[in-house]
Each structure stands twice: as C-alpha cells, then as structure tokens.
Design a protein around this motif. Sequence first.
Motif, short mmCIF file in Angstrom:
data_model
loop_
_atom_site.label_atom_id
_atom_site.label_comp_id
_atom_site.label_asym_id
_atom_site.label_seq_id
_atom_site.Cartn_x
_atom_site.Cartn_y
_atom_site.Cartn_z
N SER A 65 0.71 -1.16 -0.10
CA SER A 65 0.06 0.15 -0.01
C SER A 65 0.84 1.15 -0.01
CB SER A 65 -0.90 -0.03 1.34
OG SER A 65 -2.05 -1.06 0.96
N GLY A 67 3.96 1.52 0.94
CA GLY A 67 5.42 1.19 0.69
C GLY A 67 6.29 1.78 1.66
N HIS A 68 5.78 1.80 3.12
CA HIS A 68 6.50 2.40 4.28
C HIS A 68 7.13 1.34 5.14
CE1 HIS A 68 5.94 6.36 2.70
NE2 HIS A 68 5.92 6.99 3.73
N SER A 69 6.96 0.26 4.75
CA SER A 69 7.64 -0.93 5.65
C SER A 69 9.20 -0.79 5.73
CB SER A 69 7.21 -2.18 5.21
OG SER A 69 8.39 -3.35 5.45
N ALA A 73 8.70 -5.22 3.56
CA ALA A 73 7.73 -6.12 3.43
C ALA A 73 6.93 -6.26 2.28
CB ALA A 73 7.19 -6.28 4.84
N SER A 74 6.75 -5.15 1.62
CA SER A 74 5.82 -4.82 0.52
C SER A 74 6.45 -5.21 -0.84
CB SER A 74 5.16 -3.60 0.53
OG SER A 74 5.98 -2.51 0.39
N ARG A 125 1.48 9.66 12.31
CA ARG A 125 2.22 10.83 12.58
C ARG A 125 2.64 11.50 11.33
NH1 ARG A 125 3.03 7.86 17.08
NH2 ARG A 125 2.24 9.01 19.04
N GLY A 130 0.82 4.43 4.44
CA GLY A 130 -0.36 3.61 3.87
C GLY A 130 -1.32 3.14 5.05
N SER A 140 -0.04 4.01 15.54
CA SER A 140 0.24 4.91 16.63
C SER A 140 0.13 6.33 15.96
CB SER A 140 1.53 4.58 17.32
OG SER A 140 1.92 5.76 18.27
N ALA A 191 -6.44 -6.86 2.32
CA ALA A 191 -7.55 -5.64 2.80
C ALA A 191 -7.94 -4.87 1.62
CB ALA A 191 -7.17 -4.88 4.06
N TYR A 404 7.04 -2.71 19.06
CA TYR A 404 6.00 -2.16 18.29
C TYR A 404 6.50 -2.66 16.98
CZ TYR A 404 2.76 0.85 15.92
OH TYR A 404 1.67 1.13 14.94
N PHE A 407 7.24 -1.15 13.47
CA PHE A 407 8.78 -0.06 13.13
C PHE A 407 9.79 -0.97 12.98
CE2 PHE A 407 7.75 4.21 15.07
CZ PHE A 407 6.73 4.23 14.03
C1 LIG Z 1 8.14 7.80 7.48
C2 LIG Z 1 7.45 6.41 8.28
C3 LIG Z 1 6.58 7.18 9.23
C4 LIG Z 1 5.87 6.36 9.90
N1 LIG Z 1 4.90 6.75 11.09
C5 LIG Z 1 4.31 5.66 11.64
C6 LIG Z 1 3.41 6.42 12.66
O1 LIG Z 1 3.22 7.60 12.96
N2 LIG Z 1 2.69 5.63 13.33
C7 LIG Z 1 2.92 3.82 13.11
O2 LIG Z 1 2.18 3.35 13.75
N3 LIG Z 1 3.70 3.63 12.29
C8 LIG Z 1 4.57 4.41 11.54
N4 LIG Z 1 5.32 3.83 10.52
C9 LIG Z 1 5.52 2.42 10.22
C10 LIG Z 1 4.23 2.00 9.66
O3 LIG Z 1 3.03 2.13 10.19
C11 LIG Z 1 4.68 0.61 8.98
O4 LIG Z 1 5.85 0.59 8.19
C12 LIG Z 1 3.56 0.13 7.90
O5 LIG Z 1 3.48 -1.19 7.74
C13 LIG Z 1 3.32 0.94 6.72
O6 LIG Z 1 2.09 0.68 6.04
P1 LIG Z 1 2.12 0.87 4.46
O7 LIG Z 1 0.80 0.68 4.04
O8 LIG Z 1 2.72 2.15 3.98
O9 LIG Z 1 3.29 0.00 4.01
P2 LIG Z 1 3.53 -0.95 3.13
O10 LIG Z 1 5.24 -1.13 2.92
O11 LIG Z 1 2.95 -0.81 1.70
O12 LIG Z 1 3.19 -2.50 3.84
C14 LIG Z 1 3.37 -3.01 4.93
C15 LIG Z 1 2.92 -4.68 5.24
O13 LIG Z 1 1.51 -4.00 5.56
C16 LIG Z 1 0.97 -5.15 4.89
N5 LIG Z 1 -0.34 -4.58 3.94
C17 LIG Z 1 -0.07 -3.36 3.32
N6 LIG Z 1 -1.27 -3.11 2.37
C18 LIG Z 1 -2.13 -4.15 2.80
C19 LIG Z 1 -3.08 -4.36 2.62
N7 LIG Z 1 -4.19 -3.77 1.71
N8 LIG Z 1 -3.95 -5.67 2.98
C20 LIG Z 1 -3.02 -6.32 3.85
N9 LIG Z 1 -2.00 -6.07 4.28
C21 LIG Z 1 -1.49 -5.05 3.68
C22 LIG Z 1 1.77 -6.22 4.25
O14 LIG Z 1 1.89 -7.23 5.15
C23 LIG Z 1 2.97 -5.19 3.98
O15 LIG Z 1 4.01 -6.12 3.96
C24 LIG Z 1 6.10 4.71 9.78
C25 LIG Z 1 6.99 4.23 8.70
C26 LIG Z 1 7.63 5.32 8.06
C27 LIG Z 1 8.50 4.83 6.93
#
Ligand SMILES: Cc1cc2nc3c(=O)[nH]c(=O)nc-3n(C[C@H](O)[C@H](O)[C@H](O)COP(=O)(O)OP(=O)(O)OC[C@H]3O[C@@H](n4cnc5c(N)ncnc54)[C@H](O)[C@@H]3O)c2cc1C
Length: 456
Positions: A65, A67-69, A73-74, A125, A130, A140, A191, A404, A407
């Motif tokens: 989604s 891409g912030h893992s 992991a994405s 934050r 995503g 969080s 999801a 957590y 992270f």
């Molecule tokens: C700059 C930055 C700021 C952040 N700030 C916070 C914060 O304030 N609070 C906090 O709690 N965390 C924070 N994080 C951590 C973040 O919540 C996790 O890295 C989270 O996994 C990112 O979600 P994403 O959809 O962007 O990532 P993605 O890399 O796209 O997905 C990560 C994982 O989530 C799962 N996933 C994604 N989309 C779906 C879907 N549609 N259905 C099922 N599974 C899915 C998959 O397992 C995937 O491997 C931050 C990370 C970064 C890099």
Amino acid sequence: MDSLRAAFSGTLLTPHDHAYEDARAVFNSAIDTRPAVIAQCDNTADVREALAYAQRAGMPVAVRSGGHSVAGASLVQDGLVLDMRRMNAVSISPDARSAVVGGGATWAAFDQAVQPLGVATTGGRVSTTGVAGLTLGGGSGWLERKYGLACDDLLAVDLVLADGRTVTASETEHPDLFWALHGGGGNFGVATSFTFRLHPLPEFSFALMLWPAGEGEAPIRAYREFAESAPEEIGGGALFLTGPPEEFVPAELVGKLCCGILVTYMGKADDLPALIAPLTALNPRTAVVTDIPYAVFQSMLDAPSGFRNYWSGEYLRSLPDEAVHAFCAASARMITPSPSQQGMIPWGGAVARNAADWPMANRDTPWVAHPLGLWADPADDHRARDWARHVKDVLAPWTTGAVYLNFIGDEGADRVIAGYGRQNYDRLAGIKAEYDPGNVFNLWHNIVPRKPAVNA
Ligand SMILES: Cc1cc2nc3c(=O)[nH]c(=O)nc-3n(C[C@H](O)[C@H](O)[C@H](O)COP(=O)(O)OP(=O)(O)OC[C@H]3O[C@@H](n4cnc5c(N)ncnc54)[C@H](O)[C@@H]3O)c2cc1C
C-alpha cells in the motif's frame, strides 16, 4: 502470464516495462528487491485474479500500500506484488460518523477527505504512510491517547483471503479474524477496504519548543511529569533531531542536534500557553504555538523519501531520571545533520484502556522509545544501525522486551512473539491456520499457522 492479462483490468508490470522501476521504489531506499510482476490492482476482482495466478505459478506474494515498511515487506524478490495504491477512494457516511477507505490509500488521502467535515480518526504521525499497513500493525498517532490506536477505530475490514474468498471482518462477522486484524498485520489476507469510526475534531493546535541537545535532560524530565498527568487531548513527544532550516529556528540550532518537545492538542492554541508553562519556563530557544488544521499538521512532519532507514519501537515500564539520562546521552551517536529522530512517545489514555483485550502486548506501556534512523550514504549503514541498537541497549533496564512490530524489520521469531505475548501469539497462530493455512501472506512479521492442540 497471458491468462492473468486476459482477466486483469489494472496494469501488470514486469522488469521490461518502463514504469517498473518507479513502481518498485519504496520509502526505504536501502531496499532493492526486484519482483517478477507488479500487479497494480483496480478493484477486488483484480486482487483475486492476481492472487490466484501467483498461487498457480508458485510465486511468492507481497501486498503493497503506502510502501513504508522499513523492512521492505511490501516487495518480494521474483514474486508477485499486489500493488493496492489505485484502490484509494474515501467515502464518508452522511452523518460523518464513519468512512470507508480503499486498501491502498495513504493517510493524506484519508485526512484530506474527512478534515473539511471537522472529523478524524487516529492515523499515523505523517501523511505518506499507507492506511492499510499502519492500521493492521496497530497504528500509533497524535490522537491515540484520546481515541486509541488506529486499529481501535476499525468497524469493518473487507478482505480477499488466500483461497480467493472475500469476507468482511467485524465485531459480528468473523470476530476472531477482526480481533487478529488489530495488530496482526498483513498475515491474514489482502484488505480491499476499511471502515473507520470518525470522531469530532473541529480544532487542533500544537506547540514546539527547541533546546540545544546538551540541555535536553531537564526539558525531558519536565515533559515526563507533564505528559503523565496531561489530559487525553494532549499528544506529542520528546525528540532529538537536527535543527531544520526554518524561520522559527535560531541560526545557532540550524543543522545542529537539538532536543525538541512537541505538544499536540485537540483544542485551541489559546489554551496551550497555560498548559505548557512548566516547559516554557525552561528557556527553550524557540517556542512556536499555533492553531493548524489537523490534515495540514499531518503532512507538515512528512519524512523525506530517498533515505536509507533503520527503526525500532521499544516499550518502557517507566521513565525514571536514569532512563532519561541514558536516552539523552545516546542521542550523541545520531548521525547529524540527517532526518533521523530519536523519539520518546507517551502512551496511556485510550491506548492502554482494555489493553488485554487486543493482540498487541504491552499496550499499557507509559512510554515508547523510537530511534528512527534515516541516512543517505551506504557507508553510514553500520554507524546508523549501531546508534539505533545502542538506544535500545541503554534503555534495556527499563524496557519490557516487547516491541512495536510496525517499526522493525526481521529480528527473528522471538521478537514477533514478544510483540504479542505468548498467549496472544498462539491465538493468532490458530486464526492464521483457519484463514491462511498455507502461509501465503508471510512477509510481515510472520505468524506461523498452527491449529490449537485438541485435548483428548
Ligand atoms: C516515514 C514513516 C513514518 C511512520 N509513521 C508511523 C506512525 O506514525 N505510526 C505508526 O504506527 N507507524 C508508523 N510507521 C510505520 C508504518 O506503520 C509501517 O511501516 C506500516 O507497515 C506501513 O504501512 P504501508 O501501507 O505504508 O506499508 P507497505 O510497505 O505498503 O506495507 C507493509 C505491510 O503491510 C501489509 N499491507 C499493506 N497493505 C495491505 C493491504 N491492503 N492488505 C493487507 N496487508 C497489507 C503487508 O503485510 C505489507 O508487507 C512509519 C513508517 C515510516 C517509514
């Protein structure tokens, strides 16, 4: 791949396609994974088709989604990525009490859609993460002490399961799965949409104070007293960061390691000076206090992309003076100038309420320590990671051992189990065995499917 092309309405990218390189880029520039196929899904049918194709072809599957893992992991090497980013619509109920958001939206899309109605839910934050990854891993954010983690406001999640079935998880439908989605991450399915409860948030304001890093200890001790007795409308954190080149930052702090105290408030800025008086009494070199729309504030702190990343999130039992001292001393190892931050975030309030009802361990922790490492030069990889691990090590006398999971990267099965506690992990493993027995979704802190033992 012809069979998939015939049935797929989105875009399929392979390494031969022009758009492939951009499509595989994620927030952490240290991740260089090359999937065989990126399936940019337009709708639920696309998700089902691409997932079925990957399984027929024996390809590993990743879900992407925001891409912030930070662990990447994405993406999956030589596998298929279900890229959800086009499924990003937000629709708000007529009474503005709930919103449905697509499984590929960012918090920017969500907050900008709901903010004009004076409502919000706890997001993260920053605005670029995503909704999906952040919420499924807990979530969080600034509003958490009043409204709980992002996952606490879930009313329903629509998923495509590993076997292609579409289900809705809610308190009344698949309630075990719904429980697991409150922190169990991407282990259970794809999801396609989330329904969130919305809360009134007509006003939002913040105060930001900065000191030279060497003077950080007194403000952080004062902040501890302040935060531990603050109303739940107050959020924020204590941070070490590089002084940004902003007008409000005095020249002597720009580019230097600073200690910052950020106080967020679900109310008018007029109330803040009285609330933060114990902090402003400590001679901050700058103190900004202002009203701001919540959605604007959310994007104000967006971290820059294109950096290498290493993060953690350690739970503390307490934050005595010795821990404050250790935390402050560790900041000297941070790479400066850089966008890295070393944060101490207060939990409590709604995060801790009914903590035992949810899969994540230690939701009743009072403080979470976050070394957030971002650096540009691969030559700094060791130094940056060593600093982040050092923060964890020096705080070890006060940490609970749980973490957590949103992270961290792959730190082994024990860390995953610690993130939930043994009992919750076993329950999650049983739910996983029911919904993803073949462990198709295994890249995000894998919960290994295991049926509960049946007593003879
Ligand atoms: C700059 C930055 C700021 C952040 N700030 C916070 C914060 O304030 N609070 C906090 O709690 N965390 C924070 N994080 C951590 C973040 O919540 C996790 O890295 C989270 O996994 C990112 O979600 P994403 O959809 O962007 O990532 P993605 O890399 O796209 O997905 C990560 C994982 O989530 C799962 N996933 C994604 N989309 C779906 C879907 N549609 N259905 C099922 N599974 C899915 C998959 O397992 C995937 O491997 C931050 C990370 C970064 C890099």
